[in-house]
Design a protein around this motif. Structure first.
Motif, PDB file in Angstrom:
ATOM      1  N   GLY A 261       5.576 -17.514 -11.051  1.00 15.89           N
ATOM      2  CA  GLY A 261       6.717 -16.787 -10.494  1.00 15.89           C
ATOM      3  C   GLY A 261       6.711 -16.791  -8.985  1.00 15.89           C
ATOM      4  O   GLY A 261       5.682 -16.530  -8.350  1.00 15.89           O
ATOM      5  N   THR A 262       7.879 -17.070  -8.391  1.00 21.28           N
ATOM      6  CA  THR A 262       7.967 -17.155  -6.935  1.00 21.28           C
ATOM      7  C   THR A 262       7.697 -15.825  -6.258  1.00 21.28           C
ATOM      8  O   THR A 262       7.104 -15.781  -5.171  1.00 21.28           O
ATOM      9  N   GLY A 263       8.134 -14.733  -6.885  1.00 17.32           N
ATOM     10  CA  GLY A 263       7.909 -13.420  -6.291  1.00 17.32           C
ATOM     11  C   GLY A 263       6.445 -13.063  -6.228  1.00 17.32           C
ATOM     12  O   GLY A 263       5.939 -12.588  -5.197  1.00 17.32           O
ATOM     13  N   ILE A 264       5.733 -13.292  -7.331  1.00 16.56           N
ATOM     14  CA  ILE A 264       4.295 -13.001  -7.366  1.00 16.56           C
ATOM     15  C   ILE A 264       3.549 -13.920  -6.405  1.00 16.56           C
ATOM     16  O   ILE A 264       2.621 -13.481  -5.708  1.00 16.56           O
TER      17      ILE A 264
ATOM     18  N   GLU B  56       6.322   1.603  -8.264  1.00 14.86           N
ATOM     19  CA  GLU B  56       6.725   0.512  -7.376  1.00 14.86           C
ATOM     20  C   GLU B  56       7.260  -0.613  -8.232  1.00 14.86           C
ATOM     21  O   GLU B  56       6.731  -0.893  -9.314  1.00 14.86           O
ATOM     22  N   ILE B  57       8.306  -1.266  -7.780  1.00 15.51           N
ATOM     23  CA  ILE B  57       8.879  -2.377  -8.535  1.00 15.51           C
ATOM     24  C   ILE B  57       9.099  -3.560  -7.604  1.00 15.51           C
ATOM     25  O   ILE B  57       9.583  -3.406  -6.478  1.00 15.51           O
ATOM     26  N   HIS B  58       8.681  -4.746  -8.062  1.00  9.97           N
ATOM     27  CA  HIS B  58       8.799  -5.972  -7.270  1.00  9.97           C
ATOM     28  C   HIS B  58       9.381  -7.084  -8.144  1.00  9.97           C
ATOM     29  O   HIS B  58       9.146  -7.119  -9.355  1.00  9.97           O
ATOM     30  N   ARG B  59      10.100  -7.973  -7.528  1.00  6.27           N
ATOM     31  CA  ARG B  59      10.597  -9.138  -8.267  1.00  6.27           C
ATOM     32  C   ARG B  59       9.459 -10.152  -8.385  1.00  6.27           C
ATOM     33  O   ARG B  59       8.993 -10.716  -7.404  1.00  6.27           O
ATOM     34  N   GLY B  60       9.012 -10.350  -9.617  1.00  8.85           N
ATOM     35  CA  GLY B  60       7.925 -11.294  -9.839  1.00  8.85           C
ATOM     36  C   GLY B  60       8.428 -12.704 -10.094  1.00  8.85           C
ATOM     37  O   GLY B  60       7.853 -13.681  -9.637  1.00  8.85           O
ATOM     38  N   GLY B  61       9.510 -12.803 -10.883  1.00  8.23           N
ATOM     39  CA  GLY B  61      10.075 -14.111 -11.186  1.00  8.23           C
ATOM     40  C   GLY B  61       9.276 -14.925 -12.176  1.00  8.23           C
ATOM     41  O   GLY B  61       9.521 -16.124 -12.354  1.00  8.23           O
ATOM     42  N   GLN B  62       8.322 -14.293 -12.882  1.00 12.20           N
ATOM     43  CA  GLN B  62       7.455 -15.032 -13.806  1.00 12.20           C
ATOM     44  C   GLN B  62       8.197 -15.408 -15.086  1.00 12.20           C
ATOM     45  O   GLN B  62       9.036 -14.658 -15.569  1.00 12.20           O
ATOM     46  N   PRO B  63       7.891 -16.591 -15.649  1.00 13.63           N
ATOM     47  CA  PRO B  63       8.448 -16.954 -16.952  1.00 13.63           C
ATOM     48  C   PRO B  63       7.690 -16.247 -18.073  1.00 13.63           C
ATOM     49  O   PRO B  63       6.660 -15.622 -17.833  1.00 13.63           O
ATOM     50  N   VAL B  64       8.205 -16.314 -19.277  1.00 15.96           N
ATOM     51  CA  VAL B  64       7.564 -15.822 -20.504  1.00 15.96           C
ATOM     52  C   VAL B  64       7.548 -14.303 -20.595  1.00 15.96           C
ATOM     53  O   VAL B  64       7.931 -13.730 -21.599  1.00 15.96           O
ATOM     54  N   TYR B  65       7.105 -13.615 -19.550  1.00 14.82           N
ATOM     55  CA  TYR B  65       6.945 -12.164 -19.593  1.00 14.82           C
ATOM     56  C   TYR B  65       8.106 -11.467 -18.879  1.00 14.82           C
ATOM     57  O   TYR B  65       8.352 -11.685 -17.697  1.00 14.82           O
TER      58      TYR B  65
END
Length: 598
Positions: A390-393, A582-591
């Protein structure tokens, strides 16, 4: 091959390997389907397939009728291409095999059986805590049966049939050894993958008319290839940007600051093993290497009969030699002070700069003092590699100081070679690797053996939240050993959660799971399943906070939407009023969500 079934050469071996690879390739999806957890990232078959393909590619680059050379090429390719736990174990099975046949043009049945057994021995050594009911068990039982079989039979095809049959039997027994397999009603995925390889071996040895066309698997589609994202280099000019009067150091050593040399003495010596001493303390190369590794870096230990050669960079050479003298007598001792050597190199660089036709006296005096040479291009003390999805992570890891981010994760594991390449791009004395996934840990640990010129430390993080916590805990001014403890302690204190969906029906730990259900994992264990996403997320939050917690951090996946995310935040704030969210844009696939509680 029917005329040569009492011996096996490199050409025969290549045919076996290619057929084994083809059998595995054709059945990789079936192996994937055997993964215990019903999440959409069952990739044991994919990992083993990519690993074995890497071995075949190396074997095709270096074909040989000498079975020792052919096996060595296969082992090298497997080692560099190993992905996931199953891939690393597979590479070790054939690494041991290669060592056993290293000096042989061809092998008979007894030698072939011994090679399979040595492969098992090496694979077990590679795993800190071997678990029965896995690929290890299948390989072990098959090799053991092979060794027993050749006591009465000399036919190689008969031996391979026996190994295949015993592997089939051992695979069927894995659910009795590993309770979770029995609960779900499957055999071990890695063991099944190994059996497909053995099946290929048997087919290759038969007289059947077999289509040997082998399709080389593309390593990774270009759209999702693992990329090590390089950091922006600040303060280092390119050749085109070099200012007039500025000397480019010709020695790599000039790019290192003398004060950053942690272990100052290059120490080399030979040990002639003494029978009297080794009777009291038997010499084991692995144990000896592990013991010396505590005293420095750049360690090499090579043993041959009663001679052991040692090379190490150490701060206290006497301590190293005292440890070695417990096994025998020392000879050919050479100790060099690398700090003194380095100072001389810097002074030579300065002299070269002053003598250059392109440098005037003023420029040389102002630009190329030893201090400037050290400070301008010196190696830093620490560097970091993190595996991220994920681009955010990935952006979060970079903001915390990670130099190289490898895009991979649960659904696509980076190989050992990917990790080695990322580490080699970092100009640092010590590099920490954060796998952030249990299935990448062995590949990361294997990379340690392949790195030269710097110290590689793997922090065994099993989740993304653990990796982030470890980075936050890092202290720039502390020694590497202290940072290992700080980072590991921080990772251990994090409760990690994730929400995804089930790809098939199953029952696990009395939890009835249907295909398409949203499932919540707490520290990689499925603890909830529901047809409603918010219900599954709420149950996961309750589990994460069951033992308390002050902060919940949510990383939203590429499939999560804003409305659902806000509903989840509202649930936490209303149910746990003392908990900060806290909330962040992770952008990860699958989850849909990755969640941590601290």
């Amino acid at each position: 091959m029917s005329k040569r079934l009492n011996v096996l050469n490199g050409t025969d071996f290549i045919r076996m390997v290619e057929m084994g690879a083809e059998q595995l390739r054709q059945n990789a999806d079936k192996v994937n389907a055997l993964n215990v957890f019903p999440v959409p990232d069952g990739d044991t078959g994919t990992n083993m397939n990519l690993t074995f393909t890497s071995g075949v590619e190396e074997l095709r680059r270096r074909p040989s009728s000498h079975i020792g050379k052919a096996a060595e090429a296969l082992a090298k390719g497997l080692l560099m291409g190993a992905r996931g736990n199953s891939g690393v174990i597979l590479s070790q099975l054939f690494r041991g095999f290669a060592k056993s046949v290293a000096n042989m043009d061809e092998v008979n049945a007894e030698q072939l059986a011994a090679a399979f057994q040595q492969g098992v021995d090496m694979a077990y050594k590679a795993v800190v805590k071997p678990v029965e009911g896995t690929i290890l068990s299948v390989a072990k039982e098959a090799a053991k049966q092979g060794v027993h079989h050749v006591k009465r039979h000399s036919d190689i095809q008969s031996l391979m049939n026996e190994i295949q049959n015993k592997a089939t039997e051992a695979l069927a027994h894995t659910p009795e050894q590993l309770p979770v397999l029995k609960q779900v009603g499957v055999v071990d995925a890695g063991g099944q993958g190994l059996l497909y390889i053995y099946n290929g071996f048997v087919h290759a040895l038969s007289d059947a008319d077999i289509d040997m066309t082998y399709t080389v698997v593309e390593r990774v589609p270009s759209s999702v290839r693992y990329l090590a994202v390089p950091p922006k280099v600040i303060g280092r000019a390119s050749n085109n940007d070099k200012q007039p009067g500025q000397h480019e150091p010709v020695s790599a050593q000039a790019k290192l600051a003398t004060e950053d040399i942690v272990y100052g003495y290059c120490t080399e010596f030979m040990v002639t093993l003494n029978a009297h001493k080794t009777k009291a303390r038997p010499f084991e190369e692995h144990d000896f290497r592990e013991r010396l590794s505590a005293f420095g870096d750049s360690l090499l230990v090579v043993s041959d009969d009663d001679l052991v050669r040692v090379h190490i960079h150490a701060e206290y050479p006497g301590t190293v030699m005292n440890a070695a003298m417990e096994y025998g007598e020392l000879s050919r001792i050479k100790i060099e002070n690398m700090r003194d050597q380095h100072t001389h190199i810097l002074m030579e660089e300065l002299e070269l700069a002053e003598q250059s036709h392109h440098v005037d006296d003023t420029a040389s005096a102002s630009l190329l003092t030893p201090h400037v040479l050290q400070e301008a291009v010196k190696l830093k003390r620490f560097g970091f590699v993190a595996i991220s999805a994920g681009t955010g992570i990935s952006g979060i890891f970079k903001s915390l100081g990670v130099d190289q981010v490898i895009h991979g994760g649960q659904s696509m594991n980076p190989s050992t070679e990917d990790i080695v390449q990322a580490v080699n791009q970092i100009d640092a004395l010590t590099v920490f690797v954060l796998p952030n996934n249990s299935n990448i840990l062995l590949a990361a640990e294997q990379a340690v053996q392949l790195i030269e010129g710097k110290t590689l430390v793997v922090i065994p993080t099993h989740t993304i939240p653990q990796g982030i916590a470890a980075m936050i805990a890092f202290q720039e001014n502390e020694e590497p050993e202290i940072n290992v403890k700080l980072m590991q302690q921080a990772a251990d204190q994090v409760e990690s959660g994730a929400v995804t969906y089930a790809v098939r029906d199953t029952t696990l730990d009395d939890l009835d799971i249907k295909q398409g259900d949203y499932i919540g994992l707490h520290n990689n264990k499925i603890m909830t399943a529901d047809k409603d996403l918010l219900t599954a997320c709420s149950a996961l939050i309750d589990s994460l906070l069951a033992s308390g917690g002050e902060v919940v951090t949510i990383y939203t996946g590429e499939e999560a939407n804003e409305e659902q995310s806000q509903q989840l935040v509202q649930y936490i704030e209303q149910t746990y009023s003392d908990v900060e969210v806290e909330i962040h844009r992770g952008g990860q696939p699958v989850y849909f969500y990755i969640v941590s509680a601290e």
